[in-house]
Design a protein around this motif. Structure first.
Motif, PDB file in Angstrom:
ATOM      1  N   GLU A 151       0.792  -1.247   0.214  1.00  0.00           N
ATOM      2  CA  GLU A 151       0.150   0.266  -0.075  1.00  0.00           C
ATOM      3  C   GLU A 151       0.828   1.397   0.142  1.00  0.00           C
ATOM      4  N   ALA A 152       1.882   1.162   0.412  1.00  0.00           N
ATOM      5  CA  ALA A 152       2.618   2.712   0.904  1.00  0.00           C
ATOM      6  C   ALA A 152       3.534   2.685  -0.058  1.00  0.00           C
ATOM      7  N   GLY A 153       3.583   1.620  -0.851  1.00  0.00           N
ATOM      8  CA  GLY A 153       4.894   1.788  -2.489  1.00  0.00           C
ATOM      9  C   GLY A 153       6.408   1.223  -1.749  1.00  0.00           C
ATOM     10  N   VAL A 154       6.801   0.440  -0.783  1.00  0.00           N
ATOM     11  CA  VAL A 154       7.742   0.308   0.223  1.00  0.00           C
ATOM     12  C   VAL A 154       8.401  -0.785   0.194  1.00  0.00           C
ATOM     13  N   SER A 155       9.294  -1.648   1.302  1.00  0.00           N
ATOM     14  CA  SER A 155       9.492  -3.031   1.147  1.00  0.00           C
ATOM     15  C   SER A 155       9.109  -2.931   3.150  1.00  0.00           C
ATOM     16  N   VAL A 156       9.277  -4.458   2.981  1.00  0.00           N
ATOM     17  CA  VAL A 156       9.046  -4.454   4.168  1.00  0.00           C
ATOM     18  C   VAL A 156       9.837  -4.573   5.128  1.00  0.00           C
ATOM     19  N   GLN A 157      10.938  -4.645   4.531  1.00  0.00           N
ATOM     20  CA  GLN A 157      12.503  -4.426   5.942  1.00  0.00           C
ATOM     21  C   GLN A 157      12.362  -2.591   5.775  1.00  0.00           C
ATOM     22  N   THR A 158      11.890  -2.122   4.950  1.00  0.00           N
ATOM     23  CA  THR A 158      12.131  -0.149   5.363  1.00  0.00           C
ATOM     24  C   THR A 158      11.094  -0.313   6.440  1.00  0.00           C
ATOM     25  N   ILE A 159       9.473  -0.665   6.765  1.00  0.00           N
ATOM     26  CA  ILE A 159       8.987  -0.758   7.563  1.00  0.00           C
ATOM     27  C   ILE A 159       9.269  -1.206   8.544  1.00  0.00           C
ATOM     28  N   VAL A 160      10.545  -2.057   8.934  1.00  0.00           N
ATOM     29  CA  VAL A 160      11.306  -3.385  10.131  1.00  0.00           C
ATOM     30  C   VAL A 160      11.542  -2.003  10.333  1.00  0.00           C
ATOM     31  N   ASN A 161      12.918  -1.585   9.688  1.00  0.00           N
ATOM     32  CA  ASN A 161      13.475   0.080   9.731  1.00  0.00           C
ATOM     33  C   ASN A 161      12.988   1.258  10.881  1.00  0.00           C
ATOM     34  N   HIS A 162      11.981   1.876   9.985  1.00  0.00           N
ATOM     35  CA  HIS A 162      11.327   2.241  10.939  1.00  0.00           C
ATOM     36  C   HIS A 162      10.403   2.196  12.303  1.00  0.00           C
ATOM     37  N   PHE A 163       9.884   1.087  11.856  1.00  0.00           N
ATOM     38  CA  PHE A 163       9.075   0.597  12.954  1.00  0.00           C
ATOM     39  C   PHE A 163       8.693  -0.534  14.399  1.00  0.00           C
ATOM     40  N   GLY A 164      10.270  -1.057  13.386  1.00  0.00           N
ATOM     41  CA  GLY A 164      10.506  -2.547  14.573  1.00  0.00           C
ATOM     42  C   GLY A 164       9.422  -3.918  13.826  1.00  0.00           C
ATOM     43  N   GLY A 165       8.534  -3.487  13.403  1.00  0.00           N
ATOM     44  CA  GLY A 165       7.851  -4.559  13.600  1.00  0.00           C
ATOM     45  C   GLY A 165       6.577  -4.140  13.493  1.00  0.00           C
ATOM     46  N   LYS A 166       5.439  -5.329  13.252  1.00  0.00           N
ATOM     47  CA  LYS A 166       3.633  -5.206  13.102  1.00  0.00           C
ATOM     48  C   LYS A 166       3.683  -3.722  14.452  1.00  0.00           C
TER      49      LYS A 166
END
Length: 190
Positions: free
Chosen positions: A39-54
């Motif tokens: 939805e955001a047009g990024v990788s899962v790793q980018t989300i993990v890098n920014h937020f640490g996980g779900k």
């Protein structure tokens, strides 16, 4: 802010918006980090890098939504119709999502934290917008705040708008009537 920091902030906001949009429509467990990434047009790793996980993402979304709500809930003290109009504007946008999230708070710790924070923010807002009618600190004030909280709760909006099918105008009028009827300045039994 440097170009790299600005780009990171844009990405972070895009992820928050995507996650919030998904969680406003779907159950927490039904949304994966891959869904948010797509939805955001990024990788899962980018989300993990920014937020640490779900769970970290859920906490960040809750904080972000709370900050957006505070900006959108500006209302003049004591003007019941204006207060209700501001509240309904928020509930018409996010009420269904609030109800969806609240239904999950017993099993999702991040949602339980978000709900507790939202209740605290709502109470502070009530103290601000109804400052003219609240008694001095003490049991009478707590009672009045509890009544105002119940009268402005998202579940009452849901009852009127979704369950009973009232028009927004009729539901707003009902909330105004309820708030007027519980005004502690008009009560002689308190």
């Amino acid at each position: 802010m440097g170009a790299r920091a600005a780009a990171m902030e844009v990405t972070r906001t895009r992820v928050l918006e995507a996650a919030a949009a998904l969680w406003m429509r779907r159950w927490y467990d039904d949304v994966t980090l891959q869904h948010v990434a797509d939805e955001a047009g990024v990788s899962v790793q980018t989300i993990v890098n920014h937020f640490g996980g779900k769970e970290g993402l859920a906490d960040a979304v809750a904080d972000w939504v709370t900050s957006q709500t505070a900006v959108n809930r500006q209302a003049p003290t004591g003007d019941v119709a204006a207060i209700v109009a501001v509240l309904f504007a928020d509930y018409e946008r996010h009420g269904d999502a609030n109800v969806l999230w609240t239904a999950q708070m017993d099993r999702v710790p991040a949602i339980a934290r978000a709900a507790a924070h939202a209740r605290s923010q709502h109470r502070a807002w009530l103290e601000q917008v109804f400052a003219d009618r609240l008694p001095a600190p003490g049991p009478a004030r707590e009672h009045a705040l509890n009544l105002h909280h119940a009268a402005t709760d998202v579940y009452l909006w849901k009852l009127w708008r979704r369950d009973l099918g009232l028009s927004r105008q009729d539901a707003e009028r009902a909330m105004c009537d309820l708030l007027t009827s519980i005004d502690p300045r008009n009560r002689h039994d308190a």
